[in-house]
Scaffold this motif. Structure first.
Motif, PDB file in Angstrom:
ATOM      1  N   LYS A   3       6.363   5.520  -9.192  1.00  0.00           N
ATOM      2  CA  LYS A   3       6.509   6.338  -8.061  1.00  0.00           C
ATOM      3  C   LYS A   3       5.914   5.772  -7.084  1.00  0.00           C
ATOM      4  N   LYS A   4       6.433   5.564  -5.849  1.00  0.00           N
ATOM      5  CA  LYS A   4       6.027   4.837  -4.706  1.00  0.00           C
ATOM      6  C   LYS A   4       5.471   6.270  -3.751  1.00  0.00           C
ATOM      7  N   LEU A   5       4.319   5.927  -3.251  1.00  0.00           N
ATOM      8  CA  LEU A   5       3.740   6.975  -2.427  1.00  0.00           C
ATOM      9  C   LEU A   5       3.466   6.290  -1.154  1.00  0.00           C
ATOM     10  N   TYR A   6       3.606   7.124   0.062  1.00  0.00           N
ATOM     11  CA  TYR A   6       3.240   6.635   1.335  1.00  0.00           C
ATOM     12  C   TYR A   6       1.775   7.136   1.679  1.00  0.00           C
ATOM     13  N   VAL A   7       0.917   6.392   2.168  1.00  0.00           N
ATOM     14  CA  VAL A   7      -0.396   6.681   2.364  1.00  0.00           C
ATOM     15  C   VAL A   7      -0.662   6.644   3.887  1.00  0.00           C
ATOM     16  N   GLY A   8      -0.882   7.573   4.812  1.00  0.00           N
ATOM     17  CA  GLY A   8      -1.118   7.671   6.142  1.00  0.00           C
ATOM     18  C   GLY A   8      -2.224   7.768   6.521  1.00  0.00           C
ATOM     19  N   ASN A   9      -2.563   7.728   8.010  1.00  0.00           N
ATOM     20  CA  ASN A   9      -3.772   8.063   8.755  1.00  0.00           C
ATOM     21  C   ASN A   9      -4.895   7.095   7.993  1.00  0.00           C
ATOM     22  N   LEU A  10      -4.681   5.685   7.627  1.00  0.00           N
ATOM     23  CA  LEU A  10      -5.577   5.068   7.153  1.00  0.00           C
ATOM     24  C   LEU A  10      -6.541   4.346   8.300  1.00  0.00           C
ATOM     25  N   SER A  11      -7.714   4.204   7.896  1.00  0.00           N
ATOM     26  CA  SER A  11      -8.736   3.324   8.798  1.00  0.00           C
ATOM     27  C   SER A  11      -8.211   1.952   8.754  1.00  0.00           C
ATOM     28  N   PHE A  12      -7.955   1.191  10.152  1.00  0.00           N
ATOM     29  CA  PHE A  12      -7.615  -0.106  10.120  1.00  0.00           C
ATOM     30  C   PHE A  12      -8.196  -0.939   9.456  1.00  0.00           C
ATOM     31  N   THR A  13      -9.566  -0.699   9.111  1.00  0.00           N
ATOM     32  CA  THR A  13     -10.210  -1.625   8.274  1.00  0.00           C
ATOM     33  C   THR A  13     -10.180  -1.431   6.680  1.00  0.00           C
ATOM     34  N   VAL A  14      -9.521  -0.381   6.270  1.00  0.00           N
ATOM     35  CA  VAL A  14      -9.420  -0.296   4.808  1.00  0.00           C
ATOM     36  C   VAL A  14      -8.610  -1.451   3.965  1.00  0.00           C
ATOM     37  N   SER A  15      -8.980  -1.870   2.693  1.00  0.00           N
ATOM     38  CA  SER A  15      -8.542  -3.041   2.157  1.00  0.00           C
ATOM     39  C   SER A  15      -7.722  -2.438   0.914  1.00  0.00           C
ATOM     40  N   SER A  16      -6.724  -3.510   0.539  1.00  0.00           N
ATOM     41  CA  SER A  16      -6.074  -3.098  -0.605  1.00  0.00           C
ATOM     42  C   SER A  16      -6.677  -2.848  -1.852  1.00  0.00           C
TER      43      SER A  16
END
Length: 102
Positions: A3-16
């Motif tokens: 199942k694919k999830l959308y993850v929003g409002n992330l910090s611009f510096t977060v890594s995979s």
């Protein structure tokens, strides 16, 4: 199938790697795709994470939605199918290309 999830409002510096680490505590992560600006390569502040099962994806939503990640509260929901794009992107006026007018 996962199942694919959308993850929003992330910090611009977060890594995979950071997202994989967080989501792996709940289930098996199949893929992480942080969306970046095509011109600058900078994160746009959202990502798609694919979990190996529907039940794991639901657990992620229940446990991590609203959780702080590098100073921002993540918004996690089931990803909606991508709508087909119409037309096309940028079109250049080619009427004078190749002409030998002087």
């Amino acid at each position: 199938m996962g199942k694919k999830l959308y993850v929003g409002n992330l910090s611009f510096t977060v890594s995979s790697d950071r997202l994989t680490e967080m989501f792996s505590e709940i289930g098996t992560v199949d893929s992480v795709n942080i969306i970046t600006d095509r011109d600058t390569g900078r994160s746009k502040g959202f990502a798609f994470v694919e979990m190996s099962s529907d039940s794991e994806a639901q657990s992620v939503i229940e446990k991590l939605n609203g959780m702080d990640c590098e100073g921002r509260a993540m918004n996690i929901s089931e990803a909606k199918p991508q709508e087909p794009r119409s037309g096309g992107g940028f079109r250049r006026n080619t009427s004078s290309w190749g002409s030998n007018r002087r």
